[in-house]
Design a protein around this motif. Structure first.
Motif, mmCIF file in Angstrom:
data_model
loop_
_atom_site.group_PDB
_atom_site.id
_atom_site.type_symbol
_atom_site.label_atom_id
_atom_site.label_comp_id
_atom_site.label_asym_id
_atom_site.label_seq_id
_atom_site.Cartn_x
_atom_site.Cartn_y
_atom_site.Cartn_z
ATOM 1 N N PRO A 131 0.795 -1.237 0.000
ATOM 2 C CA PRO A 131 0.000 0.000 0.000
ATOM 3 C C PRO A 131 0.822 1.279 0.000
ATOM 4 O O PRO A 131 0.325 2.327 -0.430
ATOM 5 N N ASP A 132 2.075 1.210 0.473
ATOM 6 C CA ASP A 132 2.917 2.404 0.470
ATOM 7 C C ASP A 132 3.640 2.609 -0.853
ATOM 8 O O ASP A 132 4.486 3.493 -0.981
ATOM 9 N N GLY A 133 3.284 1.796 -1.866
ATOM 10 C CA GLY A 133 3.920 1.918 -3.170
ATOM 11 C C GLY A 133 5.165 1.080 -3.313
ATOM 12 O O GLY A 133 5.824 1.122 -4.351
ATOM 13 N N GLY A 134 5.500 0.294 -2.303
ATOM 14 C CA GLY A 134 6.694 -0.542 -2.364
ATOM 15 C C GLY A 134 6.489 -1.775 -3.231
ATOM 16 O O GLY A 134 5.360 -2.127 -3.606
ATOM 17 N N HIS A 135 7.588 -2.436 -3.538
ATOM 18 C CA HIS A 135 7.584 -3.618 -4.382
ATOM 19 C C HIS A 135 8.222 -4.734 -3.567
ATOM 20 O O HIS A 135 9.232 -4.519 -2.888
ATOM 21 N N HIS A 136 7.643 -5.925 -3.612
ATOM 22 C CA HIS A 136 8.169 -7.055 -2.863
ATOM 23 C C HIS A 136 8.194 -8.270 -3.773
ATOM 24 O O HIS A 136 7.263 -8.502 -4.545
ATOM 25 N N VAL A 137 9.261 -9.054 -3.689
ATOM 26 C CA VAL A 137 9.397 -10.276 -4.471
ATOM 27 C C VAL A 137 9.606 -11.444 -3.512
ATOM 28 O O VAL A 137 10.405 -11.352 -2.567
ATOM 29 N N GLY A 138 8.859 -12.519 -3.714
ATOM 30 C CA GLY A 138 9.005 -13.713 -2.886
ATOM 31 C C GLY A 138 8.700 -14.952 -3.692
ATOM 32 O O GLY A 138 8.196 -14.886 -4.823
ATOM 33 N N LEU A 139 9.012 -16.113 -3.131
ATOM 34 C CA LEU A 139 8.708 -17.376 -3.792
ATOM 35 C C LEU A 139 7.197 -17.552 -3.917
ATOM 36 O O LEU A 139 6.442 -17.208 -3.000
ATOM 37 N N ASP A 187 5.327 -20.147 -3.773
ATOM 38 C CA ASP A 187 4.668 -21.073 -2.860
ATOM 39 C C ASP A 187 4.777 -20.651 -1.393
ATOM 40 O O ASP A 187 4.463 -21.420 -0.495
ATOM 41 N N ARG A 188 5.237 -19.419 -1.148
ATOM 42 C CA ARG A 188 5.306 -18.903 0.212
ATOM 43 C C ARG A 188 4.345 -17.715 0.339
ATOM 44 O O ARG A 188 3.985 -17.072 -0.650
ATOM 45 N N ALA A 189 3.958 -17.431 1.567
ATOM 46 C CA ALA A 189 3.046 -16.311 1.794
ATOM 47 C C ALA A 189 3.747 -14.990 1.490
ATOM 48 O O ALA A 189 4.912 -14.795 1.848
ATOM 49 N N GLY A 190 3.026 -14.108 0.841
ATOM 50 C CA GLY A 190 3.559 -12.782 0.561
ATOM 51 C C GLY A 190 3.213 -11.828 1.688
ATOM 52 O O GLY A 190 2.632 -12.232 2.707
ATOM 53 N N PRO A 191 3.561 -10.562 1.543
ATOM 54 C CA PRO A 191 3.204 -9.577 2.565
ATOM 55 C C PRO A 191 1.690 -9.522 2.735
ATOM 56 O O PRO A 191 0.940 -9.541 1.763
ATOM 57 N N GLY A 192 1.249 -9.469 3.988
ATOM 58 C CA GLY A 192 -0.182 -9.553 4.269
ATOM 59 C C GLY A 192 -1.010 -8.486 3.595
ATOM 60 O O GLY A 192 -2.167 -8.713 3.246
ATOM 61 N N ASP A 193 -0.416 -7.320 3.404
ATOM 62 C CA ASP A 193 -1.154 -6.232 2.775
ATOM 63 C C ASP A 193 -0.747 -6.017 1.326
ATOM 64 O O ASP A 193 -1.069 -5.000 0.725
ATOM 65 N N GLY A 194 -0.034 -6.986 0.761
ATOM 66 C CA GLY A 194 0.482 -6.822 -0.595
ATOM 67 C C GLY A 194 -0.501 -7.285 -1.657
ATOM 68 O O GLY A 194 -1.284 -8.224 -1.451
ATOM 69 N N GLU A 195 -0.464 -6.636 -2.797
ATOM 70 C CA GLU A 195 -1.280 -7.003 -3.964
ATOM 71 C C GLU A 195 -0.392 -7.792 -4.930
ATOM 72 O O GLU A 195 0.632 -7.282 -5.404
ATOM 73 N N ALA A 196 -0.767 -9.037 -5.220
ATOM 74 C CA ALA A 196 -0.025 -9.834 -6.198
ATOM 75 C C ALA A 196 -0.187 -9.206 -7.582
ATOM 76 O O ALA A 196 -1.310 -8.951 -8.026
ATOM 77 N N LEU A 197 0.936 -8.947 -8.254
ATOM 78 C CA LEU A 197 0.893 -8.213 -9.519
ATOM 79 C C LEU A 197 0.706 -9.113 -10.739
ATOM 80 O O LEU A 197 0.122 -8.695 -11.736
ATOM 81 N N LEU A 198 1.234 -10.330 -10.696
ATOM 82 C CA LEU A 198 1.113 -11.225 -11.852
ATOM 83 C C LEU A 198 -0.314 -11.744 -11.952
ATOM 84 O O LEU A 198 -0.902 -12.187 -10.964
ATOM 85 N N ARG A 199 -0.856 -11.672 -13.158
ATOM 86 C CA ARG A 199 -2.228 -12.104 -13.412
ATOM 87 C C ARG A 199 -2.227 -13.154 -14.523
ATOM 88 O O ARG A 199 -1.400 -13.108 -15.436
ATOM 89 N N PRO A 200 -3.175 -14.105 -14.486
ATOM 90 C CA PRO A 200 -3.269 -15.063 -15.585
ATOM 91 C C PRO A 200 -3.513 -14.351 -16.918
ATOM 92 O O PRO A 200 -4.396 -13.498 -17.013
ATOM 93 N N LEU A 201 -2.720 -14.708 -17.918
ATOM 94 C CA LEU A 201 -2.851 -14.137 -19.258
ATOM 95 C C LEU A 201 -3.284 -15.201 -20.260
ATOM 96 O O LEU A 201 -4.210 -14.991 -21.047
#
Length: 385
Positions: A327-335, A337-351
């Motif tokens: 929400p603060d405009g930051g970017h986060h990268v993780g595996l 199959d692991r949980a991402g940041p609780g308030d994070g929006e997953a950016l990759l979408r099915p195409l």
């Protein structure tokens, strides 16, 4: 004699590729190997705060549609600064030879879009048009203009590009038109233009061909009267001097003679710093080479999983990954199959799923431009001083 152009058929059938992918296909088929892989397209492994704007996704979708692959992508018009912007899953030989074109689609368009959002953010309240198609090979003009629109520019100049992307090109007159009427006959050129072109074309008179910009602007206002929308100043850099002072003088003179409604449009070798300096004295800008000649984003495509197991070459992060916007405009990268940041929006979408386009990414220009504006605000990209 033919143009030196690699055509759509070559791109679709896969010959628009690097030779070593031909050798790779031959070798893998000879060895009877065709593993199922996950491949990711990245520019930077970890977020670094140096955002770029994604474009070119539509062309990748068009290339991979109908092939036996699943594709997830960050929607065009979103900012990224690390981690994957696209993920491809399937048997490697189903997409191997298309890597060259996929990277070309994304790298070049994203570079142009990033430059375009630089100028968009430099003058957020001004009319900004893409004028740079003359600086690039005509076969990629539609890519240039689409990428400029993704970034939020208001229009573009290339007619055929407009036919391709379904938008009408903008533009009025070049110096050549005025010169064709001869020195001292600028009024004839402006009046002929006014008489000849359709009524919905803005009356923008080019006012720096032979004499002082202030003189020609005043003459154009007298010649066209209330029909004149704007004057355009495209003074060559070798004669320009203090461009801001010239624009202020033209504005002063037009106002002093009762032409407050006549706008001023500036063009000619402009970039973001120029737009920031001039945005209070010009109503609009045409930006050319800064956008069209932008450096491509240095994307790479790498296998990160093979037959369900993490796999990556040295220097690349192994395993399938997800990218998030916080929400603060930051970017986060993780595996993945692991949980991402609780308030994070997953950016990759099915195409694509099994080669079929799925309805999770709006590839339209308007949607992409809205995302770009929203992300730029959220991330503080190119914040106006």
């Amino acid at each position: 004699m033919e143009f030196d152009i690699v055509g759509p058929d070559a791109i679709r059938e896969g010959s628009a590729t690097d030779a070593y992918f031909d050798r790779t296909e031959t070798t893998l088929r000879h060895a009877g190997k065709n593993p199922r892989v996950v491949a990711e397209i990245t520019a930077d492994q970890f977020p670094d705060g140096d955002y770029e704007l994604l474009a070119g996704v539509k062309d990748v979708a068009a290339l991979l549609e109908g092939r036996d692959v699943d594709v997830d992508a960050i929607p065009p018009g979103r900012l990224f600064d690390g981690g994957p912007v696209m993920r491809i899953e399937g048997e490697y030989l189903s997409f191997a030879r298309f890597e060259t074109s996929i990277l070309g689609f994304l790298s070049h368009a994203s570079g142009v879009a990033t430059a375009a959002i630089d100028v968009r953010r430099a003058a957020p309240d001004s009319l900004v048009l893409s004028f740079g198609a003359r600086h690039v090979h005509p076969s990629i003009a539609a890519m240039i203009e689409r990428s400029a629109l993704v970034a939020g520019l208001d229009g573009f100049s290339h007619v055929a590009a407009g036919d391709v992307i379904g938008r009408e090109a903008s533009g009025t007159m070049p110096h050549a038109l005025v010169i064709c009427f001869g020195r001292g006959n600028q009024e004839e050129a402006w009046q002929a233009f006014d008489e000849a072109v359709p009524a919905d074309v803005p009356r923008v008179a080019l006012c720096d061909t032979y004499t002082d910009e202030t003189d020609e602007s005043l003459r154009a206002a007298a010649a066209l009267g209330d029909r004149l929308d704007s004057v355009r100043l495209d003074t060559t850099g070798s004669r320009r001097g203090d461009f801001r002072h010239i624009l202020r003088e033209v504005r002063w003179t037009l106002d002093a003679h009762g032409h407050e409604d006549v706008g001023i449009f500036a063009s000619g070798g402009l970039g973001p710093d120029d737009l920031r300096e001039l945005r209070d004295v010009a109503a609009g800008f045409g930006v050319g080479g800064y956008v069209s000649n932008a450096d491509p984003v240095d994307f790479a495509l790498d296998i990160v999983e093979i037959d369900g197991e993490p796999a990556a070459k040295r220097g690349k992060l192994t395993g399938a990954k997800e990218a998030y916007r916080t929400p603060d405009g930051g970017h986060h990268v993780g595996l993945r199959d692991r949980a991402g940041p609780g308030d994070g929006e997953a950016l990759l979408r099915p195409l694509l799923r099994d080669g079929e386009l799925v309805d999770h990414v709006d590839l339209g220009l308007d949607a992409a431009a809205e995302r770009a504006a929203r992300d730029a605000d959220l991330c503080g990209y190119g914040a106006v001083e």
